[in-house]
Design an enzyme around this catalytic site. Structure first.
Site, PDB file in Angstrom:
ATOM      1  N   HIS A 472       0.832  -1.205   0.000  1.00  0.00           N
ATOM      2  CA  HIS A 472       0.000   0.000   0.000  1.00  0.00           C
ATOM      3  C   HIS A 472       0.866   1.255   0.000  1.00  0.00           C
ATOM      4  O   HIS A 472       0.647   2.180  -0.805  1.00  0.00           O
ATOM      5  CB  HIS A 472      -0.910  -0.013   1.233  1.00  0.00           C
ATOM      6  CG  HIS A 472      -1.867   1.131   1.319  1.00  0.00           C
ATOM      7  ND1 HIS A 472      -3.198   1.025   0.958  1.00  0.00           N
ATOM      8  CD2 HIS A 472      -1.694   2.433   1.717  1.00  0.00           C
ATOM      9  CE1 HIS A 472      -3.792   2.199   1.130  1.00  0.00           C
ATOM     10  NE2 HIS A 472      -2.897   3.066   1.592  1.00  0.00           N
ATOM     11  N   GLU A 473       1.874   1.277   0.886  1.00  0.00           N
ATOM     12  CA  GLU A 473       2.723   2.468   0.974  1.00  0.00           C
ATOM     13  C   GLU A 473       3.617   2.607  -0.262  1.00  0.00           C
ATOM     14  O   GLU A 473       3.892   3.727  -0.707  1.00  0.00           O
ATOM     15  CB  GLU A 473       3.563   2.421   2.253  1.00  0.00           C
ATOM     16  CG  GLU A 473       2.766   2.296   3.544  1.00  0.00           C
ATOM     17  CD  GLU A 473       1.663   3.344   3.671  1.00  0.00           C
ATOM     18  OE1 GLU A 473       1.801   4.445   3.117  1.00  0.00           O
ATOM     19  OE2 GLU A 473       0.645   3.047   4.337  1.00  0.00           O
ATOM     20  N   GLU A 495      -5.703   7.375  -1.794  1.00  0.00           N
ATOM     21  CA  GLU A 495      -5.983   6.191  -0.980  1.00  0.00           C
ATOM     22  C   GLU A 495      -6.746   5.102  -1.729  1.00  0.00           C
ATOM     23  O   GLU A 495      -6.525   3.912  -1.490  1.00  0.00           O
ATOM     24  CB  GLU A 495      -6.749   6.604   0.285  1.00  0.00           C
ATOM     25  CG  GLU A 495      -5.982   7.564   1.180  1.00  0.00           C
ATOM     26  CD  GLU A 495      -4.647   7.001   1.667  1.00  0.00           C
ATOM     27  OE1 GLU A 495      -4.377   5.798   1.471  1.00  0.00           O
ATOM     28  OE2 GLU A 495      -3.860   7.778   2.247  1.00  0.00           O
TER      29      GLU A 495
END
Length: 812
Positions: A472-473, A495
């Site tokens: 995700h990061e 996001e």
């Protein structure tokens, strides 16, 4: 558009007048003092103004009226005992001077030091005209407005860049300081190193006149007598300031080994309590920073270089970082602490070859098309960088986490980076540091240029949570950083993409077969569906909209200032609607268009828009323009806005997919296991001999989460069943997502034997424990309420400020 604040809405003002003048580069020179919990030093800002700002009209002025309607009075700054650069000792040699720290040895909490502070009072912004009574000029002057909060500003002065030896090479008129700065910021990308060197030299040049300044709650306002336009205003200024211990941009705390540290926490107010800056995302700038701290400490920062310490006077060292890709000031990150670099026990030569760093200075640039961004040393134009699957990376953490980092985190980084490259292509950033931050970090992760913060909660259990969060990061390097939202209310552009891509990256990192990857992704979609249902049922409708400003999205006032609706609402930090609805929209588009077509387009989109800011329509319009009409039935930008981005609740197209989510094979396996547990739970305490023992299947972590969510729907679960559940799945040893659901079961059914698991979760997994406090209090059980209050008292001092405020409201 006037900037009007409604305190009851928790709006966040972006005050900087970026339509008049833009910061192009920051040079920070700071000292970190843990005794006083203060960061102090200087910041030099280099500006560029546009021709359209030569004449200033009244409609472009910012308002600043005090509550008593008195005009803001600008004063010359009162003297502070800090040495000024001696022009006689100024040299062409690049160096980073030590500055004497003012007021060390005690916490600066009073704000009554004779300097200009941001006062904790309501901002009096009420019209589009800035009223100021300087008492010494007869005409209006240009006013520079910077975003600033919780800072003590000590002095502001113009920098005499013309005094720098050799600076005459930049202009035919070496005495025209603004012309020098103009030429410096306009240097071509291939002269980036020379540009950084001269920025550093200019930042140390002597001052050539103090500037008038004043502050209010949210801003620092600066003017120069006689400068009536942005073009006339000094284009290089130095601000001497210091932070406050209670400032909201950084947190002073202790790491997992009990050693002091400080780091940027991803605050809703971003970095304006760390340094005066232009916060609106349109203010894309580069920066370089020199930070001095005790020699025992490690300074990590968002920077292209893997900095090494330079030893200074006894007991102190200096760290220098820089970045050449223009980024919003909100993405600047710093962490200072007793971090230890975690190295793999075995490092193969193949890994080293793959991870060779490519500096922007290397001449191997192959132009494949023209980038659409402002000029900088772009990795997308570097042929070597485009084929680099795994960028150089380092992992830092307190020494006590060495073993778990080596076992859990380090092995995941190369496959996750390689997977991201296989999907999106060129890594936008040349290297990556990963830091395991203290337990008070209020999120599972946070991405900034060249550095990622991960919560210690990601290190427990199997690799599932750590791997997905790392993916995700990593995805944010493309969506959120290299491609940013022009309007911060469109969080889904960051996001939603990162949530969708984390599944894709993680499947590739695990080298799953296509069918297996599809099943796992369907299971995660099922979990997110449950989460989205909960979110829309328990949050205000207006905070469920992904594009709340609708046709006004991206609009700012004439000066460039704007307001982020609900930007200061402490509950917003814990909402996931932008993650979830954004994820489901992208999943819907990928399914409608076909995954191969969608991801081929996504790679093209990244190549087109990296280094730029976008709005939702930029993505959607390019998507539809690049897809054959027969592949996009009934799809239009307007329909997507209506169904997905501008309405609250669960989007209609997604509601039609509900049944398909439940038919996932892995989810059906969970349903079968739930049925077994329901039977076990219904059995009497003394069973008949003919009752056969249930045989339970081994479940994946995501399946365990779903299993526990289904069991939470049961009205009663006996202590015997709960004990068996814990023993069967070793629930106390699972990852934080699983343990969170387990703690919910414990609380719901008052399973006192496992209260220690709840206490441990609230102490060690603060990023995920907020909801549990609410459950403990709602139960109205004295023992549970006592547990909640005791855990809060133990962690309150170290807890993230937003989290503490939300929990305190639940408990008291």
């Amino acid at each position: 558009m006037d900037v009007k604040l409604d305190p009851s809405r928790d709006d966040l003002p972006l005050m900087a007048n970026t339509s008049h003048i833009l910061v192009k580069h920051y040079v920070l020179d700071l000292d970190v003092d843990f005794a006083s919990q203060i960061i102090e030093g200087t910041i030099v800002l280099f500006f560029e103004s546009g021709n359209r700002f030569k004449k200033r009209s009244s409609s472009t002025e910012v308002a600043c009226l005090s509550e008593s309607n008195e005009a803001c009075k600008f004063r010359m700054p009162e003297p502070c005992q800090i040495p000024v650069t001696n022009t006689k000792t100024f040299s062409s040699k690049i160096g980073y001077n030590d500055f004497v720290i003012c007021g060390k040895g005690e916490k600066d909490t009073s704000g009554k030091d004779g300097n200009h502070d941001n006062q904790e009072q309501a901002s009096g912004i009420s019209s589009s005209k800035y009223c100021c009574d300087t008492g010494n000029h007869g005409s209006e002057e240009f006013l520079l407005v910077l975003d600033c909060c919780d800072l003590s500003v000590l002095k502001v002065e113009e920098v005499d860049v013309a005094a720098v030896p050799g600076i005459e090479k930049f202009t035919r008129s070496p005495k025209l300081r603004n012309q020098i700065v103009h030429e410096l910021v306009a240097l071509p990308a291939d002269r980036w190193r020379e540009q950084l060197d001269y920025y550093a030299l200019c930042s140390q040049a002597p001052g050539c006149g103090e500037l008038l300044f004043d502050t209010d709650t949210w801003s620092l306002q600066i003017r120069k007598t006689g400068a009536q336009t942005a073009t006339d205003f000094p284009h290089a200024i130095r601000i001497r300031y210091r932070t406050k211990p209670q400032g909201r941009s950084v947190t002073w705390t202790s790491d997992q080994s009990g050693r002091p540290c400080v780091y940027t926490v991803g605050s809703p107010i971003n970095n304006r309590a760390l340094f005066p800056c232009q916060e609106p995302p349109v203010a894309m700038s580069t920066w370089q920073a020199t930070v001095r701290a005790a020699a025992s400490l490690v300074v990590l920062m968002s920077g292209e270089n893997s900095a090494k310490p330079t030893q200074l006077r006894e007991g102190y060292s200096s760290w220098h970082y820089y970045i050449t890709m223009p980024m919003p000031a909100s993405t600047f990150t710093i962490a200072v602490g007793s971090w230890t670099e975690m190295k793999p026990e075995i490092c193969s030569s193949n890994d080293l070859a793959t991870e060779r760093s490519f500096s922007p200075s290397e001449a191997d640039f192959r132009y494949v098309g023209v980038c659409g961004h402002m000029e900088y040393p772009c990795r997308f134009q570097n042929a070597s960088a485009t084929t680099q699957k795994i960028i150089p990376h380092r992992v830092f953490a307190p020494a006590c986490l060495k073993r778990v980092c080596q076992e859990t985190l380090l092995p995941l980084i190369p496959p996750c980076l390689s997977a991201a490259h296989s999907v999106l292509g060129t890594h936008p950033f040349s290297r990556l540091d990963i830091l395991i931050v203290p337990a008070n970090f209020s999120s599972l992760g946070m991405a900034s240029p060249h550095i990622v913060f991960l919560s210690q909660s990601t290190l427990t259990g199997m690799s599932q949570l750590c791997g997905t969060r790392l993916c995700h990061e990593i995805a944010h390097a493309w969506f959120g950083l290299a491609i940013g939202a022009r309007d911060w209310t469109e969080e889904w552009l960051s996001e939603g993409f990162a949530t969708h891509l984390e599944d894709v990256f993680w499947a590739k990192a695990q080298q799953l077969a296509p069918h297996e990857a599809q099943e796992q992704q369907k299971l995660r979609a099922c979990l997110r569906w449950h989460r989205l249902q909960d979110e829309v049922q328990n949050s205000p409708e207006e905070m469920q909209v992904l594009r709340p400003n609708k046709e006004k999205t991206g609009h700012v006032s004439d000066s460039g200032s704007s307001v982020i609706r609900h930007g200061l609402n402490p509950e917003k930090v814990f909402m996931q609607v932008h993650y979830l609805k954004g994820y489901f929209l992208l999943q819907f588009l990928a399914k409608t268009l076909g995954e191969d077509t969608y991801f081929l387009f996504l790679r093209k989109f990244v190549h087109t828009f990296h280094g730029q800011l976008i709005l939702s329509q930029d993505f959607l319009q390019m998507l539809l323009e690049n897809i054959p009409e027969e592949k996009r039935p009934e799809l239009s930008v307007g329909n997507i806005f209506r169904d997905w981005l501008e309405s609250s609740g669960i989007p209609q197209p997604l509601q039609r997919e509900r049944q398909a989510l439940a038919e996932c094979g892995l989810a059906q396996q969970v349903s079968a296991e739930v049925a077994k547990w329901v039977r076990v739970n219904r059995r009497p305490r003394k069973r008949k001999r003919k009752d056969r023992e249930e045989v339970f299947e081994k479940l994946l972590p995501d399946q365990l989460v779903l299993l526990l969510e289904h069991l939470l729907e049961q009205k009663t679960v006996t202590p015997r069943t709960l004990q068996s559940l814990k023993r069967t799945y070793h629930l106390s040893e699972q990852d934080a997502e699983v343990r969170h659901r387990w703690c919910e079961l414990i609380v719901k059914h008052k399973y006192t034997k496992a209260y220690r698991d709840v206490e441990r979760f609230l102490q060690e997994d603060q990023a995920m424990g907020i909801y549990l406090y609410g459950e403990l209090m709602l139960s109205e059980d004295p023992r549970q309420q006592h547990l909640a209050r005791r855990c809060f008292e133990l962690s309150r001092e170290q807890m993230d400020r937003s989290s503490a405020a939300v929990v305190a409201e639940m408990l008291f």
